[in-house]
Design an enzyme around this catalytic site. Structure first.
Site, PDB file in Angstrom:
ATOM      1  N   GLY A  15      56.395 -11.009  78.038  1.00 29.17           N
ATOM      2  CA  GLY A  15      57.343 -12.238  77.985  1.00 29.17           C
ATOM      3  C   GLY A  15      59.064 -12.047  77.567  1.00 29.17           C
ATOM      4  CG  ASP A  65      50.185 -12.603  85.868  1.00 28.92           C
ATOM      5  OD1 ASP A  65      49.780 -13.016  84.588  1.00 28.92           O
ATOM      6  OD2 ASP A  65      49.674 -13.308  86.712  1.00 28.92           O
ATOM      7  CE1 TYR A 157      52.678 -22.696  72.891  1.00 26.49           C
ATOM      8  CE2 TYR A 157      52.771 -23.902  70.723  1.00 26.49           C
ATOM      9  CZ  TYR A 157      53.105 -23.048  71.433  1.00 26.49           C
ATOM     10  OH  TYR A 157      53.929 -22.148  71.123  1.00 26.49           O
ATOM     11  CB  ALA A 158      47.644 -26.573  68.613  1.00 27.72           C
ATOM     12  CB  ALA A 159      43.274 -24.894  71.178  1.00 27.06           C
ATOM     13  CB  ILE A 190      63.176 -21.050  69.088  1.00 28.20           C
ATOM     14  CG1 ILE A 190      63.041 -20.725  67.683  1.00 28.20           C
ATOM     15  CG2 ILE A 190      64.344 -20.268  69.810  1.00 28.20           C
ATOM     16  CD1 ILE A 190      62.379 -19.146  67.596  1.00 28.20           C
TER      17      ILE A 190
HETATM   18  N1  LIG Z   1      60.471 -21.799  71.509  1.00 33.77           N
HETATM   19  C1  LIG Z   1      59.660 -22.257  70.570  1.00 33.77           C
HETATM   20  O1  LIG Z   1      60.278 -23.124  69.579  1.00 33.77           O
HETATM   21  C2  LIG Z   1      58.611 -21.617  70.103  1.00 33.77           C
HETATM   22  C3  LIG Z   1      58.019 -21.695  68.879  1.00 33.77           C
HETATM   23  C4  LIG Z   1      56.871 -21.257  68.412  1.00 33.77           C
HETATM   24  C5  LIG Z   1      56.453 -20.119  69.272  1.00 33.77           C
HETATM   25  N2  LIG Z   1      56.748 -19.995  70.403  1.00 33.77           N
HETATM   26  C6  LIG Z   1      56.304 -18.685  71.100  1.00 33.77           C
HETATM   27  O2  LIG Z   1      57.224 -17.778  71.682  1.00 33.77           O
HETATM   28  C7  LIG Z   1      56.782 -17.057  72.886  1.00 33.77           C
HETATM   29  C8  LIG Z   1      57.890 -16.964  73.757  1.00 33.77           C
HETATM   30  O3  LIG Z   1      58.243 -18.305  74.106  1.00 33.77           O
HETATM   31  P1  LIG Z   1      59.782 -18.919  74.455  1.00 33.77           P
HETATM   32  O4  LIG Z   1      60.115 -20.057  73.342  1.00 33.77           O
HETATM   33  O5  LIG Z   1      60.874 -17.731  74.291  1.00 33.77           O
HETATM   34  O6  LIG Z   1      59.597 -19.168  75.866  1.00 33.77           O
HETATM   35  P2  LIG Z   1      60.265 -18.785  77.250  1.00 33.77           P
HETATM   36  O7  LIG Z   1      59.642 -19.604  78.129  1.00 33.77           O
HETATM   37  O8  LIG Z   1      61.624 -18.711  77.028  1.00 33.77           O
HETATM   38  O9  LIG Z   1      59.521 -17.425  77.469  1.00 33.77           O
HETATM   39  C9  LIG Z   1      58.068 -17.130  77.526  1.00 33.77           C
HETATM   40  C10 LIG Z   1      58.085 -16.081  78.613  1.00 33.77           C
HETATM   41  O10 LIG Z   1      56.717 -15.853  78.892  1.00 33.77           O
HETATM   42  C11 LIG Z   1      56.683 -15.481  80.323  1.00 33.77           C
HETATM   43  N3  LIG Z   1      55.332 -15.445  80.715  1.00 33.77           N
HETATM   44  C12 LIG Z   1      54.607 -16.705  81.018  1.00 33.77           C
HETATM   45  N4  LIG Z   1      53.473 -16.399  81.710  1.00 33.77           N
HETATM   46  C13 LIG Z   1      53.409 -15.242  81.666  1.00 33.77           C
HETATM   47  C14 LIG Z   1      52.491 -14.367  82.217  1.00 33.77           C
HETATM   48  N5  LIG Z   1      51.344 -14.784  82.766  1.00 33.77           N
HETATM   49  N6  LIG Z   1      52.578 -13.164  82.398  1.00 33.77           N
HETATM   50  C15 LIG Z   1      53.911 -12.695  81.731  1.00 33.77           C
HETATM   51  N7  LIG Z   1      54.677 -13.262  81.068  1.00 33.77           N
HETATM   52  C16 LIG Z   1      54.593 -14.581  81.225  1.00 33.77           C
HETATM   53  C17 LIG Z   1      57.599 -16.228  81.064  1.00 33.77           C
HETATM   54  O11 LIG Z   1      57.941 -15.727  82.303  1.00 33.77           O
HETATM   55  C18 LIG Z   1      58.907 -16.336  79.975  1.00 33.77           C
HETATM   56  O12 LIG Z   1      59.655 -15.240  80.245  1.00 33.77           O
HETATM   57  C19 LIG Z   1      55.664 -17.865  73.255  1.00 33.77           C
HETATM   58  O13 LIG Z   1      54.202 -17.343  72.961  1.00 33.77           O
HETATM   59  C20 LIG Z   1      55.616 -19.134  72.595  1.00 33.77           C
HETATM   60  O14 LIG Z   1      54.314 -19.921  72.478  1.00 33.77           O
HETATM   61  C21 LIG Z   1      57.954 -20.379  70.867  1.00 33.77           C
END
Ligand SMILES: NC(=O)c1ccc[n+]([C@@H]2O[C@H](COP(=O)([O-])OP(=O)(O)OC[C@H]3O[C@@H](n4cnc5c(N)ncnc54)[C@H](O)[C@@H]3O)[C@@H](O)[C@H]2O)c1
Length: 266
Positions: A15, A65, A157-159, A190
């Site tokens: 990611g 992926d 999502y929480a699950a 974020i």
């Molecule tokens: N943004 C927030 O406030 C927040 C808070 C808590 C946790 N998170 C966690 O942080 C992590 C990153 O999220 P983010 O906020 O940067 O969101 P984001 O959407 O900017 O980044 C998520 C990335 O994951 C990639 N992705 C999605 N499905 C995929 C797959 N099947 N294979 C490979 N890559 C895949 C997307 O292309 C994207 O680049 C996530 O696990 C999210 O749950 C985010």
């Protein structure tokens, strides 16, 4: 020697074409690590890798992926073959639906379990096959404040994120004797595109529900929920991941660290 110099080490970040993953990639690259920037959106992985290289760092884009086990195994085995090892893994790929619980579907739950939870299991296992024989390695799984507490808008999502916490603890205990540390990070709020691919970005949903601009809404949320009164940044999460992968954290394992300005106390 104990330091934050990651020169000579590599890190695989899933990611990493996204907001938080990109921030983590920048932090590891600045610390000298060779960064494997993995995402299923290859163009985003290539963009981030190019940015890192332009700033003088070392980065390799990887099409990955995380819902495809065979792609994970192939990518991990190639890195191990090319570099002779995998030093660090950060699982950060993620997705989210923000939907009232009674409007959710089983398909949405399966999608989130695949992307957020089963992927972490498969990536950890693939990497551990290379870490265990060397008795060395660090893994950080990006979880969420939703790993601590449910929410009516993001039950699935929480699950999935509660699941990642349980999985992280269990993997950590399974490989503790192998000198491998496995921990989690729980980011707070974020500003990223999380959920956009599901047409369900948190900020977009809240803007629609509250009828406020993004800035107004963020300041209300932060004032209400975050004791330190500010949003977190991708770099905050990167700094914490770097710490957990460093020798400074050599006796920390099976833990989940809140990076949320004091929002959650557990
Ligand atoms: N943004 C927030 O406030 C927040 C808070 C808590 C946790 N998170 C966690 O942080 C992590 C990153 O999220 P983010 O906020 O940067 O969101 P984001 O959407 O900017 O980044 C998520 C990335 O994951 C990639 N992705 C999605 N499905 C995929 C797959 N099947 N294979 C490979 N890559 C895949 C997307 O292309 C994207 O680049 C996530 O696990 C999210 O749950 C985010």
């Amino acid at each position: 020697m104990v330091n934050f110099d990651f020169t000579g080490q590599n890190v695989l970040i899933t990611g990493a074409g996204g907001g938080i993953g990109g921030g983590i990639a920048d932090v590891f690259a600045k610390a000298g690590a060779k960064v494997y920037v993995a995402d299923w959106k290859l163009e985003n992985a290539e963009k981030k890798a190019a940015e890192i290289k332009a700033a003088g760092g070392e980065a390799v884009p990887v099409l990955l992926d995380v819902t495809k086990k065979e792609q994970i195994d192939a990518a991990v085995d190639k890195i191990a073959a090319d570099d002779g090892r995998i030093d660090n893994l950060v699982t950060c790929a993620g997705a989210m639906y923000n939907v009232p619980y009674m409007n959710t579907t089983e398909e949405q739950l399966r999608t989130l379990l695949d992307i957020n939870l089963i992927s972490v299991n498969n990536t950890c296992q693939a990497v551990l096959r290379h870490m265990i024989p060397r008795k060395q390695g660090k893994i950080v799984n990006v979880q969420s404040s939703a790993s601590r507490e449910g929410h009516p808008l993001c039950a699935h999502y929480a699950a999935s994120k509660f699941g990642v916490m349980g999985l992280t603890q269990s993997i950590a205990l399974s490989v503790a004797k192998e000198n491998i540390n496995v921990n989690g990070l729980c980011p707070g709020f974020i500003d990223t595109q999380l959920g956009a691919q599901q047409n369900s970005n948190l900020w977009d949903v809240l803007m629609k529900n509250w009828g406020k601009s993004k800035e107004e809404m963020m300041s209300v949320l932060v004032a209400r929920d975050v004791p330190m009164g500010r949003l977190q940044t991708p770099e905050d999460i990167g700094n914490a991941a770097l710490f957990l992968c460093s020798d400074y954290a050599k006796n920390i394992t099976a833990q989940s660290l809140n990076i949320d300005g004091g929002m959650k106390l557990n």
